[in-house]
Scaffold this motif. Structure first.
Motif, PDB file in Angstrom:
ATOM      1  N   SER A 167       0.842  -1.199   0.000  1.00 38.40           N
ATOM      2  CA  SER A 167       0.000   0.000   0.000  1.00 38.40           C
ATOM      3  C   SER A 167       0.877   1.248   0.000  1.00 38.40           C
ATOM      4  CB  SER A 167      -0.918   0.040   1.227  1.00 38.40           C
ATOM      5  OG  SER A 167      -1.703  -1.130   1.310  1.00 38.40           O
ATOM      6  N   VAL A 168       0.489   2.230  -0.819  1.00 39.01           N
ATOM      7  CA  VAL A 168       1.202   3.503  -0.902  1.00 39.01           C
ATOM      8  C   VAL A 168       0.183   4.626  -0.904  1.00 39.01           C
ATOM      9  CG1 VAL A 168       2.736   4.957  -2.287  1.00 39.01           C
ATOM     10  CG2 VAL A 168       3.119   2.485  -2.179  1.00 39.01           C
ATOM     11  N   ALA A 169       0.434   5.650  -0.091  1.00 39.94           N
ATOM     12  CA  ALA A 169      -0.407   6.845  -0.080  1.00 39.94           C
ATOM     13  C   ALA A 169       0.137   7.858  -1.073  1.00 39.94           C
ATOM     14  CB  ALA A 169      -0.459   7.453   1.314  1.00 39.94           C
ATOM     15  N   VAL A 170      -0.765   8.466  -1.844  1.00 41.93           N
ATOM     16  CA  VAL A 170      -0.420   9.524  -2.789  1.00 41.93           C
ATOM     17  C   VAL A 170      -1.060  10.800  -2.275  1.00 41.93           C
ATOM     18  CG1 VAL A 170      -0.534  10.287  -5.189  1.00 41.93           C
ATOM     19  CG2 VAL A 170      -0.424   7.834  -4.668  1.00 41.93           C
ATOM     20  N   ARG A 171      -0.258  11.764  -1.840  1.00 40.35           N
ATOM     21  CA  ARG A 171      -0.785  12.967  -1.191  1.00 40.35           C
ATOM     22  C   ARG A 171      -0.308  14.213  -1.929  1.00 40.35           C
ATOM     23  NH1 ARG A 171       0.679   9.764   3.629  1.00 40.35           N
ATOM     24  NH2 ARG A 171      -1.255   9.124   4.672  1.00 40.35           N
ATOM     25  N   TRP A 172      -1.218  15.196  -2.042  1.00 35.39           N
ATOM     26  CA  TRP A 172      -0.869  16.498  -2.604  1.00 35.39           C
ATOM     27  C   TRP A 172      -1.873  17.519  -2.080  1.00 35.39           C
ATOM     28  CZ3 TRP A 172      -3.733  12.871  -5.023  1.00 35.39           C
ATOM     29  CH2 TRP A 172      -4.911  13.267  -5.653  1.00 35.39           C
TER      30      TRP A 172
END
Length: 626
Positions: A167-172
Motif C-alpha cells: 500500500s502507498v499513499a499519494v498525497r498532494w
C-alpha cells in the motif's frame, strides 16, 4: 495478404478490424499512439482513458472536470499508470475490447511466454476507485507496473508514502489517494513500482481510491476486488438489458448507450460533451478545446436518445438538470449560457496550460471554455425542444417550469434578430446564422405545442406571429436562389451542415424541393463519401484559422436527412460506412481527419447521440418498406 496489415492500413475499419489489430504489436511506451488506440472506463462521476499499451493516460479526480491525476494523454510528463509485460520485445500483439454489454475494458497481451489480460473498470458500487486486475490466461508472464501520479495537471508534486509493502499513499495539497495491491510495491523517486510474474489462472489486483487500506490479507484483497469486478459487470449488464433498442445496428447503438452512460454525472444528472480536453481537431492547429462541461445544445438530442433507448429515468434526471438552469435565468441579459459546469455555473473561464505539449505534441492545452460567455441563440430551441419531449413522454412539467419557458419565449421574440456566435461557436465577428434562427423557430413552435396540448396560459397570437415571421425570414434571407439552398448565414452564398437540422426538427419536409436542392448543394460542397464537413474553412473566417476534420455529428445528420428525403438505401450505405470509422473498442471522437484517424475530444457525446438518432430513423424507414 502475406503480412498482417498495419494500423495505418486498417484505420477507419473500427470494430470490424479488431481481430486484425490484435495481430499488430502496440507501439512501445513513449512512441506516439493514436486516439483510436484508447478506450474509457468510469463510474458516472469521473472516468479514465486507457491506452492499448496498458497505460491509464487520463484520469481526473474526483469528477470529470477536476484537475487530472494522470495526464499523459496530453504530455509525456503528465502522469500515467502502466501495467504491461516486462519484456516489450516479447509482446507479439495486443487487443483492446469491452466485455459484452459492459463498460469493463479488457487489454490483452500476447507474449512469447503466454497470454495476459488486464481488466480495467471503476467500481459502480461501494467505495469509489479505479480497479485494475491482471490475469494470466495461459503460460507465465513477467509483468511490470509504473504509477506516475502528477496531480493538478502536473502542477503539483505528489508525495508518495509507503504504508506497508502492498500500500502507498499519494498525497498532494489537501487531497490524497491510496494505491493498494496484493504484490509488493515500492517507491522509486516519483514513481510507484511493482514487478511480478503472473502464471496461468492467477490474478494480481490493484485499486486506487480515496479510502485508506485496511488490514486485509493479499488473498482477501483479491477476493474483495473480484466481488467489485463482478458487481460492476452486473451493473452494466443490467443497464444494457434495460436498453430497448432492438434494431439492425444493436451492437453500435448499445456501445453508444454505454459510452453515453459514462458521460452522465450521476450526482447532478448532467451529461458532459466529452471525456477529455484539448484533443486537436487538427494536429498542429489551434482548434483544441475543453469539452468536460454540459452543453445546452446537446439537450434535445440527449433526452431524445435516452427516451428512445428506454432510459427514462436518466432522461428525466437530465431534464431536471436543465430545469434547474432556469431558476433565476431571467436575471441575466442572456437567460441561457451555451454551456455550464456540472454545478450549473454559467461562467467557465478559459486558460492555457503552457507547461504541457498537448496530444501528439500539438498544443495548446486549454482548461475551461470561453464559449460559455458567447451569445448563441440556438440554445433556446435546444432547451425548449428537450423539455417538450420530456413533457410529452412524462407526467408534465411543473407550473413554475412553464413560467420559465414563457419567459424564455419572450426573450427569443425580443432577440431572434440579433447576431450571434452560432452553433459552431465561432470566435470571429458574430453574424446572423441561419441555423440560429431555425432553432428560434423551434423554440416558438415547441412552446406553442406544449401550451396547446395541456391548456397552459400563453399569448398564442403573439407567439404565432413571431414564429411565422421567423419562418418567412428563413425563406427570404436564409435562402439563396442562385445557389438553390439554405445558406450558412442570412444573405450568404455558402452552405453549412448545421442546416441539416431543418428536416430533423420538422421545419421542412424531407422531400421538399427546396430541401432536395439544399442537400445537393451540401453534397457538392461538404460531403466526402460518408464524411461531412461542417463548413468550408477556406471560405469561413471563424476566428480560429486552419483546417479541421470532417464532423461525425454532421455525417450522421446527413444520413438521417437522406433517410427522411426517401434516399434510404443511400443513407443505409453511408451509415454502415460511417460505423467503420469507430475505434476498435467502438468509440467515436468528434471528427475524422484527412488521414482517416479520429480527431477531437473523445469519446464525443454528440457523435454517439447522432448515431443513435440515425439508426432509429433508418430502422423505421426500412421497416416501413417491408
Amino acid at each position: 495478404l502475406t503480412e498482417p496489415p498495419s494500423r495505418h492500413q486498417l484505420r477507419g475499419f473500427g470494430s470490424a478490424a479488431a481481430g486484425y489489430l490484435s495481430a499488430v504489436p502496440p507501439p512501445p511506451p513513449g512512441d506516439r499512439a493514436y486516439l483510436e488506440d484508447h478506450a474509457i472506463v468510469g463510474d458516472m462521476e469521473t472516468l479514465a482513458v486507457v491506452e492499448n499499451t496498458g497505460s491509464v493516460k487520463w484520469w481526473c479526480w474526483p469528477r470529470f472536470d477536476s484537475p487530472s491525476v494522470f495526464g499523459g494523454l496530453l504530455d509525456d510528463d503528465g502522469g500515467d499508470w502502466t501495467i504491461r509485460p516486462a519484456d516489450d520485445a516479447a509482446v507479439t500483439d495486443s487487443a483492446q475490447l469491452y466485455l459484452s454489454e459492459t463498460n469493463v475494458l479488457i487489454t490483452r497481451f500476447h507474449a512469447d511466454e503466454g497470454i495476459v489480460e488486464i481488466e480495467d473498470l471503476m467500481a459502480m458500487h461501494g467505495r469509489r476507485r479505479l480497479v485494475r486486475r491482471v490475469t494470466c490466461v495461459k503460460g507465465s508472464v513477467a509483468m511490470t507496473v509504473r504509477v506516475r501520479p502528477r496531480p493538478d495537471y502536473g502542477r503539483q508534486p505528489a508525495n508518495l508514502d509507503v504504508l506497508d509493502d502492498q500500500s502507498v499513499a499519494v498525497r498532494w495539497a489537501d487531497d490524497e489517494l491510496y494505491l493498494r495491491s496484493c504484490v509488493p510495491l515500492r517507491v522509486d523517486d516519483t514513481e510507484i513500482v511493482a514487478d511480478f510474474t503472473v502464471t496461468e489462472s492467477d490474478s494480481v489486483v490493484f485499486d486506487l481510491g480515496p479510502e485508506p487500506p485496511g488490514d486485509e490479507t493479499a488473498d482477501e484483497r483479491i477476493a474483495e476486488i473480484g466481488r467489485a469486478v463482478a458487481d460492476t459487470v452486473v451493473h452494466w449488464q443490467q443497464w444494457s438489458a434495460s436498453t430497448t433498442y432492438r434494431g439492425r445496428w444493436r451492437q453500435a447503438v448499445e456501445r453508444s448507450a454505454l459510452a453515453l452512460a459514462l458521460l452522465i454525472h450521476r450526482p447532478s444528472g448532467g451529461m458532459i460533451a466529452a471525456a477529455t480536453t484539448s484533443i486537436p481537431e487538427r494536429i498542429g492547429g489551434d482548434r483544441n478545446w475543453d469539452y468536460r462541461y454540459v452543453w445546452i445544445r446537446d439537450a434535445a438530442f440527449t433526452v431524445y436518445a435516452l427516451l428512445e433507448l428506454g432510459h427514462v429515468r436518466k432522461a428525466e434526471a437530465f431534464a431536471d438538470w436543465l430545469v434547474a438552469r432556469l431558476d433565476g435565468c431571467e436575471d441575466h441579459d442572456r437567460p441561457l449560457a451555451p454551456l455550464y459546469d456540472l454545478d450549473g455555473e454559467r461562467h467557465v473561464p478559459e486558460f492555457v496550460l503552457d507547461h504541457w505539449r498537448g496530444f501528439a505534441n500539438s498544443p495548446p492545452v486549454r482548461i475551461g471554455n470561453a464559449a460559455s460567455d458567447q451569445v448563441q441563440l440556438d440554445v433556446y430551441g435546444d432547451l425548449i425542444d428537450s423539455l417538450y419531449l420530456t413533457d410529452r413522454h412524462g407526467d408534465g412539467l411543473s407550473i413554475d417550469t412553464w413560467e420559465h419557458i414563457r419567459a424564455l419565449v419572450e426573450h427569443v421574440i425580443e432577440h431572434w434578430r440579433d447576431v450571434d456566435a452560432g452553433i459552431w461557436e465561432i470566435r470571429s465577428e458574430n453574424e446572423r446564422h441561419t441555423s440560429s434562427v431555425l432553432m428560434c423557430w423551434v423554440a416558438l413552435e415547441r412552446a406553442m405545442r406544449m401550451a396547446q396540448r395541456r391548456g397552459r396560459p400563453a399569448d398564442l397570437d403573439r407567439w404565432r406571429a413571431a414564429r411565422d415571421e421567423m419562418h418567412a425570414e428563413l425563406l427570404d434571407q436564409g435562402w439563396n436562389d442562385e445557389l438553390g439552398a439554405f445558406t450558412r448565414t442570412f444573405g450568404g452564398d455558402d452552405v453549412d451542415a448545421s442546416i441539416l437540422l431543418a428536416p430533423l426538427v420538422k421545419f421542412v419536409p424531407g422531400a421538399d424541393p427546396r430541401w432536395m436542392s439544399t442537400l445537393a448543394a451540401i453534397d457538392e460542397q461538404l460531403v466526402h463519401g460518408p464524411l461531412v464537413d461542417r463548413y468550408d474553412t477556406d471560405v469561413v473566417d471563424d476566428g480560429v484559422g486552419g483546417s479541421e476534420g470532417s464532423f461525425l455529428i454532421c455525417s450522421f445528420w446527413y444520413v438521417e436527412a437522406l433517410t427522411r428525403a426517401g434516399r434510404v438505401d443511400e443513407g443505409r450505405r453511408l451509415f454502415d460506412r460511417l460505423l467503420t470509422y469507430a475505434s476498435p473498442a467502438g468509440l467515436f471522437a468528434e471528427e475524422i481527419g484527412p488521414d482517416g484517424r479520429l480527431l477531437g475530444n473523445y469519446p464525443q457525446a454528440f457523435s454517439h447521440l447522432a448515431l443513435i438518432s440515425a439508426a432509429v430513423h433508418l430502422d423505421e424507414a426500412l421497416d416501413a418498406r417491408t
